[in-house]
Design a protein around this motif. Sequence first.
Motif, short mmCIF file in Angstrom:
data_model
loop_
_atom_site.label_atom_id
_atom_site.label_comp_id
_atom_site.label_asym_id
_atom_site.label_seq_id
_atom_site.Cartn_x
_atom_site.Cartn_y
_atom_site.Cartn_z
N CYS A 97 9.62 -54.92 -23.51
CA CYS A 97 9.93 -55.15 -24.92
C CYS A 97 9.76 -56.62 -25.31
O CYS A 97 8.90 -56.97 -26.11
CB CYS A 97 11.36 -54.70 -25.21
N CYS A 139 7.08 -45.41 -24.46
CA CYS A 139 8.42 -45.66 -23.95
C CYS A 139 8.59 -47.15 -23.68
O CYS A 139 7.68 -47.80 -23.18
CB CYS A 139 8.64 -44.88 -22.66
N ILE A 140 9.76 -47.68 -24.00
CA ILE A 140 10.12 -49.05 -23.66
C ILE A 140 11.00 -49.03 -22.41
O ILE A 140 11.91 -48.22 -22.29
CB ILE A 140 10.88 -49.73 -24.81
N VAL A 162 14.06 -52.01 -31.84
CA VAL A 162 13.33 -50.74 -31.93
C VAL A 162 13.25 -50.27 -33.38
O VAL A 162 12.25 -49.68 -33.81
CB VAL A 162 13.98 -49.68 -31.02
N ILE A 215 8.22 -45.37 -31.20
CA ILE A 215 8.70 -45.32 -29.82
C ILE A 215 9.42 -44.00 -29.57
O ILE A 215 10.34 -43.63 -30.30
CB ILE A 215 9.63 -46.51 -29.53
#
Length: 232
Positions: free
Chosen positions: A14, A120-121, A134, A141
């Motif tokens: 991130c 996906c983070i 986010v 996401i």
Amino acid sequence: MLSGPRPAWVTFDCYGTLIQWDEGLRDAVRAILADAGTAIDPGQLIETYDRHEHAIEQAEPHRRFRDIAGTALRLAMGELGVVSGGRDGETLAGAISRMPPFPEVVPALAALKVAGFRLCIISNTDDDIIAGNVAQLGGHIDRVLTAQQAGAYKPSHRIFKHAHQVLGVSRDEVVHVCASPHLDLVATRALGLRDVWIDRGTGRRPVDGYAPAAVLPTLDGLPGLFKDAGWF
């Protein structure tokens, strides 16, 4: 160049990859130092803070990032002869949650979603902190997996293995995209993951001359890279 089967999931670091970490951290530290009434160079405090943060993250027992950030900031300021205010840790955590994405990030994520990739983070943070970041990513996401959930911080393999178990994938079904050589690339190398390094010119370099599968200066090159791999 990337090769192999089309990944089911693209995982992302991130901060520094999607979110403007260095820029946001400098702004937060400047504000904290201004409140403390000191002329210490923000870069010196950030370097000292980073050293304490990473050391605490690798210690047992596992602690939430919010606690680690506050402790690391207090230790760093003390090391530089500055008394930390009682709410400096909360100021830093709040600043992290508000950090915005790089300008090209949301369109690049949108292009990947249109092409059918799931996103996906995987991040060294807490759920409540990353929620603010986010929320700025355009709803693209699909999953957010944190150190708080995994009980481990990168470069520990545990957080990646936890993520893959939650996603229900093997390492061959994932490509990991990251900006951190010392946290993410160390792990992708050891785990044999396909990786893309976003080298934003920070001066940080891969350990021991490691060469990731692909290198890009910004995230907007990712759709083209995936097209060249035959995945679009």
